[in-house]
Design an enzyme around this catalytic site. Structure first.
Site, PDB file in Angstrom:
ATOM      1  N   GLY A  16      39.476 -10.198 -31.344  1.00  0.00           N
ATOM      2  CA  GLY A  16      39.937 -10.377 -29.960  1.00  0.00           C
ATOM      3  C   GLY A  16      41.312  -9.762 -29.759  1.00  0.00           C
ATOM      4  O   GLY A  16      42.167  -9.877 -30.625  1.00  0.00           O
ATOM      5  N   VAL A  29      54.504   2.039 -36.385  1.00  0.00           N
ATOM      6  CA  VAL A  29      54.703   3.496 -36.295  1.00  0.00           C
ATOM      7  C   VAL A  29      56.181   3.854 -36.470  1.00  0.00           C
ATOM      8  O   VAL A  29      56.534   4.743 -37.265  1.00  0.00           O
ATOM      9  CB  VAL A  29      54.169   4.029 -34.939  1.00  0.00           C
ATOM     10  CG1 VAL A  29      54.522   5.497 -34.752  1.00  0.00           C
ATOM     11  CG2 VAL A  29      52.654   3.831 -34.858  1.00  0.00           C
ATOM     12  N   ARG A  30      57.039   3.144 -35.758  1.00  0.00           N
ATOM     13  CA  ARG A  30      58.468   3.494 -35.820  1.00  0.00           C
ATOM     14  C   ARG A  30      59.061   3.189 -37.202  1.00  0.00           C
ATOM     15  O   ARG A  30      59.924   3.911 -37.692  1.00  0.00           O
ATOM     16  CB  ARG A  30      59.239   2.737 -34.732  1.00  0.00           C
ATOM     17  CG  ARG A  30      58.878   3.184 -33.299  1.00  0.00           C
ATOM     18  CD  ARG A  30      59.689   4.400 -32.880  1.00  0.00           C
ATOM     19  NE  ARG A  30      59.183   5.029 -31.669  1.00  0.00           N
ATOM     20  CZ  ARG A  30      59.678   4.831 -30.446  1.00  0.00           C
ATOM     21  NH1 ARG A  30      60.672   3.985 -30.265  1.00  0.00           N
ATOM     22  NH2 ARG A  30      59.169   5.475 -29.411  1.00  0.00           N
ATOM     23  N   ARG A  77      34.446  -5.572 -32.461  1.00  0.00           N
ATOM     24  CA  ARG A  77      33.869  -6.331 -33.582  1.00  0.00           C
ATOM     25  C   ARG A  77      32.740  -5.460 -34.125  1.00  0.00           C
ATOM     26  O   ARG A  77      31.968  -4.900 -33.351  1.00  0.00           O
ATOM     27  CB  ARG A  77      33.339  -7.683 -33.100  1.00  0.00           C
ATOM     28  CG  ARG A  77      34.457  -8.535 -32.462  1.00  0.00           C
ATOM     29  CD  ARG A  77      34.001  -9.940 -32.158  1.00  0.00           C
ATOM     30  NE  ARG A  77      34.856 -10.577 -31.175  1.00  0.00           N
ATOM     31  CZ  ARG A  77      35.938 -11.317 -31.478  1.00  0.00           C
ATOM     32  NH1 ARG A  77      36.280 -11.510 -32.731  1.00  0.00           N
ATOM     33  NH2 ARG A  77      36.648 -11.862 -30.523  1.00  0.00           N
ATOM     34  N   ASP A 108      41.317 -13.931 -38.930  1.00  0.00           N
ATOM     35  CA  ASP A 108      40.755 -14.143 -40.270  1.00  0.00           C
ATOM     36  C   ASP A 108      39.652 -13.147 -40.623  1.00  0.00           C
ATOM     37  O   ASP A 108      39.581 -12.670 -41.756  1.00  0.00           O
ATOM     38  CB  ASP A 108      40.167 -15.560 -40.372  1.00  0.00           C
ATOM     39  CG  ASP A 108      41.261 -16.594 -40.597  1.00  0.00           C
ATOM     40  OD1 ASP A 108      42.398 -16.202 -40.910  1.00  0.00           O
ATOM     41  OD2 ASP A 108      40.962 -17.794 -40.451  1.00  0.00           O
ATOM     42  N   THR A 130      46.293 -13.028 -32.727  1.00  0.00           N
ATOM     43  CA  THR A 130      45.244 -13.725 -31.975  1.00  0.00           C
ATOM     44  C   THR A 130      45.903 -14.762 -31.070  1.00  0.00           C
ATOM     45  O   THR A 130      46.852 -15.427 -31.498  1.00  0.00           O
ATOM     46  CB  THR A 130      44.204 -14.413 -32.898  1.00  0.00           C
ATOM     47  OG1 THR A 130      43.495 -15.398 -32.130  1.00  0.00           O
ATOM     48  CG2 THR A 130      44.822 -15.097 -34.087  1.00  0.00           C
ATOM     49  N   ASP A 132      44.770 -17.483 -30.330  1.00  0.00           N
ATOM     50  CA  ASP A 132      44.340 -18.835 -30.700  1.00  0.00           C
ATOM     51  C   ASP A 132      45.312 -19.564 -31.639  1.00  0.00           C
ATOM     52  O   ASP A 132      45.214 -20.769 -31.813  1.00  0.00           O
ATOM     53  CB  ASP A 132      42.958 -18.782 -31.373  1.00  0.00           C
ATOM     54  CG  ASP A 132      41.928 -18.090 -30.506  1.00  0.00           C
ATOM     55  OD1 ASP A 132      42.087 -18.130 -29.266  1.00  0.00           O
ATOM     56  OD2 ASP A 132      40.972 -17.497 -31.050  1.00  0.00           O
ATOM     57  N   ASP A 134      45.284 -19.659 -34.748  1.00  0.00           N
ATOM     58  CA  ASP A 134      44.460 -20.409 -35.706  1.00  0.00           C
ATOM     59  C   ASP A 134      44.462 -19.781 -37.102  1.00  0.00           C
ATOM     60  O   ASP A 134      43.490 -19.921 -37.849  1.00  0.00           O
ATOM     61  CB  ASP A 134      43.014 -20.530 -35.177  1.00  0.00           C
ATOM     62  CG  ASP A 134      42.363 -19.164 -34.969  1.00  0.00           C
ATOM     63  OD1 ASP A 134      43.067 -18.146 -35.045  1.00  0.00           O
ATOM     64  OD2 ASP A 134      41.142 -19.124 -34.739  1.00  0.00           O
ATOM     65  N   ARG A 176      39.003 -20.788 -29.142  1.00  0.00           N
ATOM     66  CA  ARG A 176      37.835 -20.819 -30.039  1.00  0.00           C
ATOM     67  C   ARG A 176      37.669 -22.205 -30.645  1.00  0.00           C
ATOM     68  O   ARG A 176      37.548 -23.153 -29.908  1.00  0.00           O
ATOM     69  CB  ARG A 176      37.953 -19.720 -31.102  1.00  0.00           C
ATOM     70  CG  ARG A 176      37.835 -18.341 -30.453  1.00  0.00           C
ATOM     71  CD  ARG A 176      37.698 -17.254 -31.446  1.00  0.00           C
ATOM     72  NE  ARG A 176      36.345 -17.138 -31.945  1.00  0.00           N
ATOM     73  CZ  ARG A 176      35.956 -16.189 -32.757  1.00  0.00           C
ATOM     74  NH1 ARG A 176      36.819 -15.277 -33.192  1.00  0.00           N
ATOM     75  NH2 ARG A 176      34.715 -16.107 -33.166  1.00  0.00           N
TER      76      ARG A 176
HETATM   77  P1  ATP Z   1      39.743 -13.326 -33.560  1.00  0.00           P
HETATM   78  O1  ATP Z   1      40.423 -14.515 -34.162  1.00  0.00           O
HETATM   79  O2  ATP Z   1      40.423 -12.811 -32.371  1.00  0.00           O
HETATM   80  O3  ATP Z   1      38.264 -13.519 -33.355  1.00  0.00           O
HETATM   81  P2  ATP Z   1      39.059 -11.940 -35.983  1.00  0.00           P
HETATM   82  O4  ATP Z   1      39.721 -10.844 -36.754  1.00  0.00           O
HETATM   83  O5  ATP Z   1      38.846 -13.234 -36.726  1.00  0.00           O
HETATM   84  O6  ATP Z   1      39.879 -12.135 -34.646  1.00  0.00           O
HETATM   85  P3  ATP Z   1      36.226 -11.329 -36.138  1.00  0.00           P
HETATM   86  O7  ATP Z   1      35.269 -10.863 -35.104  1.00  0.00           O
HETATM   87  O8  ATP Z   1      35.891 -12.566 -36.888  1.00  0.00           O
HETATM   88  O9  ATP Z   1      37.657 -11.431 -35.424  1.00  0.00           O
HETATM   89  O10 ATP Z   1      36.419 -10.162 -37.223  1.00  0.00           O
HETATM   90  C1  ATP Z   1      36.740  -8.849 -36.834  1.00  0.00           C
HETATM   91  C2  ATP Z   1      35.898  -7.873 -37.624  1.00  0.00           C
HETATM   92  O11 ATP Z   1      36.212  -8.001 -39.009  1.00  0.00           O
HETATM   93  C3  ATP Z   1      34.404  -8.108 -37.547  1.00  0.00           C
HETATM   94  O12 ATP Z   1      33.820  -7.512 -36.411  1.00  0.00           O
HETATM   95  C4  ATP Z   1      33.907  -7.462 -38.825  1.00  0.00           C
HETATM   96  O13 ATP Z   1      33.780  -6.064 -38.653  1.00  0.00           O
HETATM   97  C5  ATP Z   1      35.058  -7.734 -39.795  1.00  0.00           C
HETATM   98  N1  ATP Z   1      34.719  -8.918 -40.611  1.00  0.00           N
HETATM   99  C6  ATP Z   1      34.682 -10.202 -40.235  1.00  0.00           C
HETATM  100  N2  ATP Z   1      34.294 -11.013 -41.229  1.00  0.00           N
HETATM  101  C7  ATP Z   1      34.035 -10.196 -42.286  1.00  0.00           C
HETATM  102  C8  ATP Z   1      33.590 -10.405 -43.634  1.00  0.00           C
HETATM  103  N3  ATP Z   1      33.308 -11.633 -44.107  1.00  0.00           N
HETATM  104  N4  ATP Z   1      33.474  -9.340 -44.443  1.00  0.00           N
HETATM  105  C9  ATP Z   1      33.743  -8.101 -43.992  1.00  0.00           C
HETATM  106  N5  ATP Z   1      34.183  -7.833 -42.730  1.00  0.00           N
HETATM  107  C10 ATP Z   1      34.320  -8.842 -41.898  1.00  0.00           C
END
Ligand code: ATP
Length: 328
Positions: A16, A29-30, A77, A108, A130, A132, A134, A176
């Site tokens: 997200g 970048v900087r 995602r 995560d 994020t 959240d 979390d 979430r």
């Molecule tokens: P948010 O908290 O905003 O949802 P996030 O990074 O936890 O952020 P996810 O959709 O859970 O969001 O993960 C982002 C991407 O990371 C996923 O679309 C996937 O490509 C990759 N990913 C998530 N879990 C795994 C995993 N166990 N192994 C490998 N890649 C993963």
């Protein structure tokens, strides 16, 4: 300045989006430029890494970026990346582009993805981004303050109309599975009641009693804040209020508006520090870390250790919320 341990790094945003991600990209970048490291932007998270979707980044390409919401690198995602084949294709892209390190800004899931790439020999650093809040290893995640402020602004406006019509308002905020946004927004807006998924709910004590107390004290409008992770969400809460009081509450689901807008000062500063820290760690030869904030201090953890940590609601904020809503 010592020669950095990495020569070319890729930066991407994933999961997200959150206000402040752009400020983190700018900072990465900087800082790279400052340390003599090349930086390439990977668009659309792991999806872009699999498909070789990248853009060169230089001083100019991140000018004026700190104040912009969203993420200039887009976020996505990717289900394909969760499979071994996807991870191998992503690794092949890194080889082709000559990347020896990656900085991933996300939650995560993003960090789990980084771990897979670390196993292919890349140096990886995660930055918690994020709304959240979390992520267990960090007391703060980029975007949280902006999201709380956006929610608060909406709720203040809603309150004006609810007050005029002497209504009960049930507002669902994002988060979430976590209640950090709800708890903080609830405290900040002076809610009648706040419901979070981390705590069992006694509907009579946690919702109806606070409404009754407020009514007996002369109040004719009530603001109930519900975290999206609460079972049944705002509609179920409104239904139960109607059953218990015969009132006709109005439900508002704030939704994605909470993810938008210019980041607050707090988010811009946290993002800038974290971006700097990520590159500094890579330049020093660190390989598989998450940048985090603990109290006032920027620290870092091994990614596996970070993913195994647990985070609850801030107990002090929770205690204050209960005291102010009169819940024993
Ligand atoms: P948010 O908290 O905003 O949802 P996030 O990074 O936890 O952020 P996810 O959709 O859970 O969001 O993960 C982002 C991407 O990371 C996923 O679309 C996937 O490509 C990759 N990913 C998530 N879990 C795994 C995993 N166990 N192994 C490998 N890649 C993963």
């Amino acid at each position: 300045m010592e020669k950095p341990a990495v020569q070319r790094i890729g930066v991407f945003t994933s999961g997200g989006d959150a206000p402040g991600m752009n400020a983190a990209i700018r900072s990465v970048v900087r800082t790279c430029l400052h340390m003599g490291i090349e930086c390439i932007g990977i668009r659309r998270g792991y999806h872009g890494l699999i498909n070789g979707d990248f853009m060169p980044l230089n001083f100019e390409s991140v000018s004026g970026l700190s104040r912009r919401g969203g993420t200039m690198l887009y976020s996505a995602r990717s289900e394909d990346f969760k499979a071994k084949q996807g991870q191998e294709r992503a690794g092949a892209t890194c080889k082709l582009l000559g990347l020896d390190a990656l900085v991933g800004i996300g939650g995560d899931g993003t960090f789990r993805g980084l771990l897979c790439l670390a196993q292919q020999g890349l140096s990886v650093i995660g930055i918690p981004g994020t709304i959240d809040n979390d992520i267990a290893c960090s007391t703060y995640t980029i975007g949280f303050d902006s999201a709380c402020n956006t929610a608060l602004e909406c709720i203040d406006k809603l309150r004006d109309t609810m007050q005029s019509h002497e209504r009960c308002s049930v507002v669902e905020v994002m988060g979430r599975h976590a209640g950090h946004v709800a708890l903080n927004v609830g405290v900040a807006c002076g809610a009648t009641a706040v419901l979070v998924p981390e705590q069992p709910i006694d509907f009579e004590a946690d919702v109806i009693e606070p409404i009754r107390r407020a009514r007996l004290a002369g109040r004719t409008h009530f603001m109930i804040i519900v975290a999206e992770g609460v079972q049944g969400g705002a509609y179920e809460v409104a239904k139960r209020i109607t059953e218990a009081t015969a009132m006709d509450p109005r439900v508002t689901i704030l939704g994605h508006v909470q993810r938008g807008g210019a980041p607050t000062a707090r988010d811009r500063i946290a993002a800038t520090y974290m971006g700097y820290e990520a590159v500094r760690l890579l330049a020093e030869g660190k390989r598989c870390r998450v940048v985090a904030l603990q109290g006032d201090e920027y620290v870092n953890y091994d990614i596996t250790e970070a993913l195994n940590m647990k985070k609850g609601l801030d107990p002090q904020t929770y205690t204050v919320m209960r005291a102010l809503t009169g819940v024993k």
